[in-house]
Design a protein around this motif. Structure first.
Motif, PDB file in Angstrom:
ATOM      1  N   GLN A 152     -47.934 -43.575 -47.752  1.00 23.74           N
ATOM      2  CA  GLN A 152     -46.700 -42.781 -47.811  1.00 23.74           C
ATOM      3  C   GLN A 152     -45.946 -42.877 -46.473  1.00 23.74           C
ATOM      4  OE1 GLN A 152     -45.564 -41.532 -50.499  1.00 23.74           O
ATOM      5  NE2 GLN A 152     -43.968 -40.123 -49.856  1.00 23.74           N
ATOM      6  N   ARG A 155     -44.099 -46.131 -46.382  1.00 19.07           N
ATOM      7  CA  ARG A 155     -42.890 -46.092 -47.224  1.00 19.07           C
ATOM      8  C   ARG A 155     -41.779 -45.319 -46.525  1.00 19.07           C
ATOM      9  NH1 ARG A 155     -46.492 -45.648 -51.708  1.00 19.07           N
ATOM     10  NH2 ARG A 155     -46.662 -43.432 -51.334  1.00 19.07           N
TER      11      ARG A 155
ATOM     12  N   ASN B 113     -50.084 -35.607 -54.204  1.00 15.45           N
ATOM     13  CA  ASN B 113     -48.703 -35.473 -54.654  1.00 15.45           C
ATOM     14  C   ASN B 113     -48.443 -36.308 -55.905  1.00 15.45           C
ATOM     15  OD1 ASN B 113     -47.997 -33.579 -52.808  1.00 15.45           O
ATOM     16  ND2 ASN B 113     -46.706 -34.907 -51.544  1.00 15.45           N
ATOM     17  N   PHE B 114     -47.536 -35.797 -56.738  1.00 19.39           N
ATOM     18  CA  PHE B 114     -46.985 -36.496 -57.885  1.00 19.39           C
ATOM     19  C   PHE B 114     -45.528 -36.820 -57.523  1.00 19.39           C
ATOM     20  CE2 PHE B 114     -49.717 -35.103 -61.821  1.00 19.39           C
ATOM     21  CZ  PHE B 114     -50.621 -36.117 -61.532  1.00 19.39           C
ATOM     22  N   PRO B 115     -44.777 -37.489 -58.417  1.00 18.69           N
ATOM     23  CA  PRO B 115     -43.416 -37.866 -58.013  1.00 18.69           C
ATOM     24  C   PRO B 115     -42.551 -36.709 -57.493  1.00 18.69           C
ATOM     25  CG  PRO B 115     -44.051 -39.087 -59.964  1.00 18.69           C
ATOM     26  CD  PRO B 115     -45.180 -38.128 -59.682  1.00 18.69           C
ATOM     27  N   ASN B 176     -45.539 -41.348 -54.729  1.00 17.34           N
ATOM     28  CA  ASN B 176     -45.975 -40.364 -53.718  1.00 17.34           C
ATOM     29  C   ASN B 176     -47.492 -40.182 -53.667  1.00 17.34           C
ATOM     30  OD1 ASN B 176     -43.379 -39.812 -52.757  1.00 17.34           O
ATOM     31  ND2 ASN B 176     -43.021 -38.278 -54.331  1.00 17.34           N
ATOM     32  N   ALA B 177     -48.234 -40.941 -54.473  1.00 21.34           N
ATOM     33  CA  ALA B 177     -49.705 -40.936 -54.343  1.00 21.34           C
ATOM     34  C   ALA B 177     -50.107 -42.376 -54.015  1.00 21.34           C
ATOM     35  CB  ALA B 177     -50.349 -40.407 -55.613  1.00 21.34           C
ATOM     36  N   MET B 178     -51.207 -42.879 -54.568  1.00 19.33           N
ATOM     37  CA  MET B 178     -51.677 -44.219 -54.199  1.00 19.33           C
ATOM     38  C   MET B 178     -50.938 -45.311 -54.968  1.00 19.33           C
ATOM     39  SD  MET B 178     -53.635 -45.839 -52.225  1.00 19.33           S
ATOM     40  CE  MET B 178     -54.906 -44.704 -51.627  1.00 19.33           C
ATOM     41  N   PRO B 179     -50.347 -46.275 -54.276  1.00 17.16           N
ATOM     42  CA  PRO B 179     -49.699 -47.390 -54.978  1.00 17.16           C
ATOM     43  C   PRO B 179     -50.738 -48.370 -55.545  1.00 17.16           C
ATOM     44  CG  PRO B 179     -49.554 -47.712 -52.602  1.00 17.16           C
ATOM     45  CD  PRO B 179     -50.213 -46.367 -52.819  1.00 17.16           C
TER      46      PRO B 179
END
Ligand SMILES: [Zn+2]
Ligand SMILES: [Zn+2]
Ligand SMILES: [Zn+2]
Ligand SMILES: [Zn+2]
Lengths: 226, 226
Positions: A152, A155, B113-115, B176-179
């Protein structure tokens, strides 16, 4: 010449009380004394929380202002870093001291569990804190309680929400979050180098974990925290 | 003989609507039809959410009961896994269907976190969901949205909160979490093998990430998800 190691002194934190250790500095005057001793011993960053008279955590900008004034007087040139962590306040109150323009402020960019609750850093609050830091020229120390927080940070750096080379801190040893784990520590460093090669990094361990982590940090070329 | 790859079909999820894709099964009857087609094509686990008539996510045990009955009839031997994820309900409502004794249920063990918000899995709720699963003989699929969740799964296994060999799922590609990140995927596998050598693992990617992740999973000896 080898690269210097920056020592960040966290004089107070938000949890320990005088009943845990009578040396914990609670009043602003105690905090200034304690920081001056660390500054004279070689610390260059002061990571600061403020407290109410009863020892409970506070995010009162008035107290932060008095602390900053005292530190500037007694520790000239020391880098002042205020905590915007969630133990001292909720929502935007966590960033109410940023207009004081400290040199740095901590910035959590993701959420995770703490020992008994969720450490909540919702995306809109993270973005607001980052924008306040940009507006007031405050350098974030990005707090990474888990691996995705490093992603994060990368980004937010790429899209300009966090300007300049990043300064990230790994936080390990919090119960129900990331333990003090050597392979993870090494992978954190690898990930920082891969995603943001010009970043500097440091690491904080909770309680007994700090000394072990400091050994790892110094050997691996990071910055240390007390 | 090589190790078989388990295919888990996630027929509905909690987010997509008919307006996104008219094929999304919303009613229990549609879900049973859709699962039967996947079962006949080779899927062995059905990961299920239920929905209200308007398509919004639900955690109504009545609906889960009808779904289970239909699946047992039309997909004999298929493993039924109910979601206890936080998009379909709040607090203990998320586990209200566990007394139905599905074969498995998803179990998130940390927060992230979520979007647009925090995905909240406070420690006491995680422990309660795990205890309900033990009480009703439900095998958890541990959802790992971040690296520390793998460590938390290992701790919960070591102290008996999650009995037996673990079944863990890596979830990647949530904003907003792991890509979806290959080095992280490899380190997840390494970490599982180091901390819980007898665990099985699978991986879920959000949207377009799923196909790529399925290639990685099949090559690395994990289990796949649709
Ligand atoms: Zn630091
Ligand atoms: Zn702090
Ligand atoms: Zn699965
Ligand atoms: Zn699901």
């Amino acid at each position: 010449m080898t690269k210097p190691c920056i020592i960040c002194v966290a004089i107070t934190g938000s949890v320990p009380q005088k009943s845990d250790n009578p040396a914990v500095p609670i009043t602003v005057a105690e905090q200034i004394d304690s920081t001056q001793a660390a500054f004279e011993a070689g610390a260059s960053i002061c990571h600061a929380h403020v407290r109410n008279a009863d020892g409970s955590p506070s995010s009162d900008p008035e107290k932060f202002a008095r602390l900053k004034e005292g530190l500037e007087k007694h520790c000239p040139g020391m880098i002042i870093q205020f905590s915007t962590g969630g133990r001292s306040g909720a929502g935007q109150a966590r960033g109410a001291m940023l207009p004081l323009r400290p040199d740095m402020a901590s910035l959590s960019v993701g959420s995770n569990n703490f020992p008994t609750r969720v450490y909540e850093n919702p995306p809109d609050l993270v973005d607001w804190l980052a924008s306040e830091m940009r507006a007031h020229d405050v350098k974030p120390e990005v707090e990474c309680f888990d691996l995705s927080h490093i992603h994060q940070a990368a980004r937010m750096s790429a899209d300009g929400r966090i300007p300049g080379p990043l300064y990230v801190q790994f936080v390990m040893g919090v119960k129900n979050a990331m333990p003090v784990d050597r392979p993870t520590f090494d992978f954190y460093i690898e990930t920082v180098k891969r995603l943001m090669p010009d970043a500097e990094w440091c690491a904080a361990g909770i309680g007994a974990g700090q000394l072990l982590i400091n050994e790892w940090v110094v050997a691996a070329g990071g910055h240390a925290r007390t």
